[in-house]
Design a protein around this motif. Structure first.
Motif, PDB file in Angstrom:
ATOM      1  N   ALA A  57       0.814  -1.213   0.000  1.00  0.00           N
ATOM      2  CA  ALA A  57       0.000   0.000   0.000  1.00  0.00           C
ATOM      3  C   ALA A  57       0.848   1.263   0.000  1.00  0.00           C
ATOM      4  N   ALA A  58       2.085   1.155   0.499  1.00  0.00           N
ATOM      5  CA  ALA A  58       2.966   2.325   0.560  1.00  0.00           C
ATOM      6  C   ALA A  58       4.122   2.228  -0.431  1.00  0.00           C
ATOM      7  N   TRP A  59       4.041   1.313  -1.375  1.00  0.00           N
ATOM      8  CA  TRP A  59       5.172   1.054  -2.282  1.00  0.00           C
ATOM      9  C   TRP A  59       5.550   2.321  -3.053  1.00  0.00           C
ATOM     10  N   PRO A  60       6.795   2.784  -2.948  1.00  0.00           N
ATOM     11  CA  PRO A  60       7.169   4.083  -3.525  1.00  0.00           C
ATOM     12  C   PRO A  60       7.698   4.003  -4.950  1.00  0.00           C
ATOM     13  N   PHE A  61       7.522   2.855  -5.611  1.00  0.00           N
ATOM     14  CA  PHE A  61       8.019   2.683  -6.972  1.00  0.00           C
ATOM     15  C   PHE A  61       6.862   2.362  -7.913  1.00  0.00           C
ATOM     16  N   HIS A  62       7.109   2.574  -9.196  1.00  0.00           N
ATOM     17  CA  HIS A  62       6.075   2.349 -10.205  1.00  0.00           C
ATOM     18  C   HIS A  62       5.711   0.878 -10.323  1.00  0.00           C
ATOM     19  N   ARG A  63       6.675  -0.022 -10.126  1.00  0.00           N
ATOM     20  CA  ARG A  63       6.466  -1.451 -10.366  1.00  0.00           C
ATOM     21  C   ARG A  63       6.937  -2.275  -9.177  1.00  0.00           C
ATOM     22  N   LEU A  64       6.240  -3.361  -8.943  1.00  0.00           N
ATOM     23  CA  LEU A  64       6.637  -4.330  -7.927  1.00  0.00           C
ATOM     24  C   LEU A  64       6.684  -5.702  -8.584  1.00  0.00           C
ATOM     25  N   SER A  65       7.901  -6.240  -8.752  1.00  0.00           N
ATOM     26  CA  SER A  65       8.094  -7.533  -9.413  1.00  0.00           C
ATOM     27  C   SER A  65       8.262  -8.617  -8.366  1.00  0.00           C
ATOM     28  N   MET A  66       7.325  -9.551  -8.320  1.00  0.00           N
ATOM     29  CA  MET A  66       7.327 -10.565  -7.279  1.00  0.00           C
ATOM     30  C   MET A  66       7.520 -11.979  -7.809  1.00  0.00           C
ATOM     31  N   GLY A  67       7.591 -12.155  -9.128  1.00  0.00           N
ATOM     32  CA  GLY A  67       7.663 -13.494  -9.697  1.00  0.00           C
ATOM     33  C   GLY A  67       8.883 -14.283  -9.287  1.00  0.00           C
ATOM     34  N   ALA A  68       9.973 -13.592  -8.931  1.00  0.00           N
ATOM     35  CA  ALA A  68      11.213 -14.281  -8.567  1.00  0.00           C
ATOM     36  C   ALA A  68      11.259 -14.679  -7.096  1.00  0.00           C
ATOM     37  N   LEU A  69      10.301 -14.195  -6.296  1.00  0.00           N
ATOM     38  CA  LEU A  69      10.336 -14.497  -4.873  1.00  0.00           C
ATOM     39  C   LEU A  69       9.914 -15.942  -4.620  1.00  0.00           C
ATOM     40  N   PRO A  70      10.582 -16.635  -3.694  1.00  0.00           N
ATOM     41  CA  PRO A  70      10.381 -18.079  -3.532  1.00  0.00           C
ATOM     42  C   PRO A  70       9.014 -18.487  -3.018  1.00  0.00           C
ATOM     43  N   THR A  71       8.327 -17.628  -2.312  1.00  0.00           N
ATOM     44  CA  THR A  71       7.043 -18.015  -1.717  1.00  0.00           C
ATOM     45  C   THR A  71       5.861 -17.361  -2.418  1.00  0.00           C
ATOM     46  N   ILE A  72       6.035 -17.036  -3.721  1.00  0.00           N
ATOM     47  CA  ILE A  72       4.963 -16.369  -4.441  1.00  0.00           C
ATOM     48  C   ILE A  72       3.718 -17.239  -4.521  1.00  0.00           C
ATOM     49  N   SER A  73       3.866 -18.553  -4.442  1.00  0.00           N
ATOM     50  CA  SER A  73       2.706 -19.446  -4.546  1.00  0.00           C
ATOM     51  C   SER A  73       2.012 -19.659  -3.204  1.00  0.00           C
ATOM     52  N   GLU A 115      19.606  -7.696  -7.555  1.00  0.00           N
ATOM     53  CA  GLU A 115      20.230  -6.587  -8.241  1.00  0.00           C
ATOM     54  C   GLU A 115      19.913  -5.300  -7.506  1.00  0.00           C
ATOM     55  N   GLN A 116      20.569  -4.248  -7.889  1.00  0.00           N
ATOM     56  CA  GLN A 116      20.361  -2.972  -7.213  1.00  0.00           C
ATOM     57  C   GLN A 116      18.950  -2.448  -7.425  1.00  0.00           C
ATOM     58  N   THR A 117      18.326  -2.839  -8.570  1.00  0.00           N
ATOM     59  CA  THR A 117      16.963  -2.372  -8.801  1.00  0.00           C
ATOM     60  C   THR A 117      15.981  -3.004  -7.838  1.00  0.00           C
ATOM     61  N   GLY A 118      16.340  -4.162  -7.270  1.00  0.00           N
ATOM     62  CA  GLY A 118      15.474  -4.801  -6.294  1.00  0.00           C
ATOM     63  C   GLY A 118      14.096  -5.103  -6.820  1.00  0.00           C
ATOM     64  N   GLY A 119      13.997  -5.424  -8.075  1.00  0.00           N
ATOM     65  CA  GLY A 119      12.680  -5.741  -8.629  1.00  0.00           C
ATOM     66  C   GLY A 119      11.792  -4.549  -8.767  1.00  0.00           C
ATOM     67  N   ILE A 120      12.395  -3.349  -8.867  1.00  0.00           N
ATOM     68  CA  ILE A 120      11.599  -2.135  -8.841  1.00  0.00           C
ATOM     69  C   ILE A 120      10.983  -1.805 -10.194  1.00  0.00           C
ATOM     70  N   ASP A 121      11.795  -1.874 -11.230  1.00  0.00           N
ATOM     71  CA  ASP A 121      11.314  -1.366 -12.513  1.00  0.00           C
ATOM     72  C   ASP A 121      11.750  -2.258 -13.652  1.00  0.00           C
ATOM     73  N   VAL A 122      11.328  -3.491 -13.624  1.00  0.00           N
ATOM     74  CA  VAL A 122      11.650  -4.446 -14.669  1.00  0.00           C
ATOM     75  C   VAL A 122      10.653  -4.272 -15.802  1.00  0.00           C
ATOM     76  N   SER A 123      11.142  -4.254 -17.019  1.00  0.00           N
ATOM     77  CA  SER A 123      10.271  -4.032 -18.168  1.00  0.00           C
ATOM     78  C   SER A 123       9.223  -5.129 -18.262  1.00  0.00           C
ATOM     79  N   TYR A 124       8.046  -4.735 -18.713  1.00  0.00           N
ATOM     80  CA  TYR A 124       6.971  -5.715 -18.856  1.00  0.00           C
ATOM     81  C   TYR A 124       7.321  -6.746 -19.912  1.00  0.00           C
ATOM     82  N   THR A 125       7.975  -6.331 -20.963  1.00  0.00           N
ATOM     83  CA  THR A 125       8.332  -7.262 -22.026  1.00  0.00           C
ATOM     84  C   THR A 125       9.482  -6.704 -22.816  1.00  0.00           C
ATOM     85  N   PRO A 126      10.388  -7.544 -23.330  1.00  0.00           N
ATOM     86  CA  PRO A 126      11.466  -7.046 -24.160  1.00  0.00           C
ATOM     87  C   PRO A 126      10.987  -6.565 -25.520  1.00  0.00           C
TER      88      PRO A 126
END
Length: 494
Positions: A57-73, A115-126
């Motif tokens: 709710a307080a996320w200060p970035f445009h994107r939150l990438s969670m697919g790489a986190l181990p407990t996403i399921s 990485e330094q981006t910390g999953g902040i702003d990963v492109s939606y698609t190449p």
């Protein structure tokens, strides 16, 4: 003696906040932005759902990438994330720090959180974004409130979805006006047509770029799916994987195979972005290829037809299709050409000589005369990086000729050739000593022409009128590889 790395001040602060969840939640308003990625990762992994909910709710970035986190399921953790999105979309006034526009649940091959981006702003698609999507990315603060986007890929096998996927789909369906569920890659395997259509009705179809099908439904159902398929205007990749008759279970009758192919065809012109078409095991494709390709309106980069039957009429149409004149990848593996004229294939190779990068003709069972007919045009395909002629009937003389026609193919990285016919006895068995000798001779010839990178020779059945049970021995054929960088000699493997 080894020494443990001393935790940084940031790491110590994160661990301290994790021990006092209430304090961490109250501190989010003033927490430096660089603390968010490591704190969120630890809270998410540790399933501290209250802290996860507050951080989203307080996320200060445009994107939150969670697919790489181990407990996403993990269901409860996912619910906490979606609860936070519910809070955000119902607020008339945005929280001060809130910038979140995209929640990315797609699986990735690398851990962006390391990485330094910390999953902040990963492109939606190449791939290149559509004009509509680019405008949305550049104007997140426009007057019209933009819906939150949730990105996820789905693999539908039978009627069973993961519980977390079921929950996400139900959640998105109930919030369709305020949340867009975007799927880049959807795989469908042996699923009921109405289940698939139900999922497509939930997804934002303009975002779907890859649809993998290996299900065909009873006659009459295809029209419903074709209607949905025609609305996937940004589809770039379409793998069609055939279902064999033995895979059909219960009392389901074998569908009208010709109708399965031709019914969706009228919808294909709407697929303006289609670049990669894969058809594997579509055994009813014979005599229908022209109808299918004629409806494609954009040039393909990849055409892969494997383990399928083609007629001479199908083959004749390949060089005539304007949408195949810019191919970079052509794969006709296990499409038997022994009884067909390879003249149309030669013409197609002439058309794509300037763009073709990979050519795979494994298992086409071409005879010496057929292969010889296409060799001259091979020298024009100067962009080739991979060629595969395994499992074809090739003599030593034709292999020598083939090598000479590849003299100016400087981009070749991988070459795969069958054992020459002279390596077999009259019963079709490989004479290993002779095979090794021929491989050595061939490599000497190849080195004298150019400097190859990686070269493979395969010893297996040559299909010289052999019984079908012997043809199955090809599955156990041994690959003989020589990698020049390591200077290894070709050896026969038992």
């Amino acid at each position: 003696m080894s020494f443990e790395a001393v935790p940084t001040l940031q790491q110590r602060a994160v661990q301290w906040l994790l021990k006092d969840e209430a304090l961490a939640i109250s501190a989010l308003e003033y927490l430096p932005t660089e603390f968010f990625p490591p704190l969120f990762k630890e809270a998410f992994t540790g399933r501290q759902t209250n802290l996860v909910r507050a951080m989203v709710a307080a996320w200060p970035f445009h994107r939150l990438s969670m697919g790489a986190l181990p407990t996403i399921s993990h269901m409860e953790t996912l619910k906490a994330v979606l609860d936070a999105l519910d809070f955000l979309v119902t607020q008339k006034v945005r929280p001060r720090r809130w910038k979140l526009q995209v929640l990315d649940l797609q699986k990735v091959h690398q851990d962006f959180w390391d990485e330094q981006t910390g999953g902040i702003d990963v492109s939606y698609t190449p791939r290149v974004l559509s004009q509509k999507e680019t405008t949305e990315e550049q104007q997140p603060e426009c007057g019209v409130k933009q819906p939150l986007r949730v990105l996820a890929d789905f693999d539908l096998c039978g009627e069973h979805l993961k519980e977390t996927d079921k929950y996400l789909l139900k959640w998105a369906r109930q919030r369709k006006g305020s949340v867009q569920l975007c799927c880049r890659e959807l795989k469908i395997r042996e699923s009921h047509v109405y289940t698939v259509i139900g999922i497509l009705n939930i997804l934002d179809r303009d975002r779907l770029q890859e649809l993998e099908l290996n299900s065909w439904w009873p006659q009459g159902s295809q029209a419903w799916f074709a209607h949905c398929l025609g609305q996937l205007g940004n589809l770039c990749k379409l793998p069609l994987l055939g279902t064999q008759q033995t895979a059909l279970s219960g009392n389901c009758a074998l569908p009208d195979m010709k109708k399965c192919v031709t019914e969706p065809v009228p919808q294909f012109p709407n697929l303006d972005c289609l670049q990669h078409l894969y058809m594997n095991g579509i055994y009813f494709l014979k005599d229908n290829l022209e109808t299918l390709l004629r409806c494609l309106k954009t040039p393909l980069e990849t055409l892969s037809i494997t383990h399928s039957q083609l007629s001479q009429a199908d083959l004749n149409h390949l060089p005539l299709s304007l949408n195949l004149h810019q191919l970079t990848h052509l794969n006709l593996s296990s499409v038997v050409l022994s009884c067909l004229s390879t003249g149309p294939l030669r013409l197609l190779l002439e058309r794509v000589a300037a763009t073709l990068k990979t050519l795979e003709l494994e298992g086409c069972r071409m005879k010496v005369s057929q292969l010889s007919a296409i060799l001259p045009v091979l020298s024009q395909c100067t962009q080739l990086t991979k060629i595969n002629f395994l499992d074809n009937d090739i003599s030593m003389a034709v292999l020598r000729d083939l090598f000479h026609h590849t003299a100016n193919l400087s981009e070749l990285l991988l070459e795969m050739y069958p054992a020459p016919l002279e390596s077999y006895d009259d019963t079709g068995h490989v004479l290993r000593d002779r095979f090794a000798q021929h491989c050595s001779e061939l490599m000497d010839i190849l080195r004298a022409i150019r400097q190859p990178k990686s070269v493979y020779f395969a010893a297996g059945a040559c299909f010289l009128g052999l019984p079908s049970e012997f043809q199955e021995r090809r599955k156990g054929a041994k690959l003989h590889r020589e990698t020049l960088s390591r200077k290894k000699k070709i050896k026969n493997k038992k």
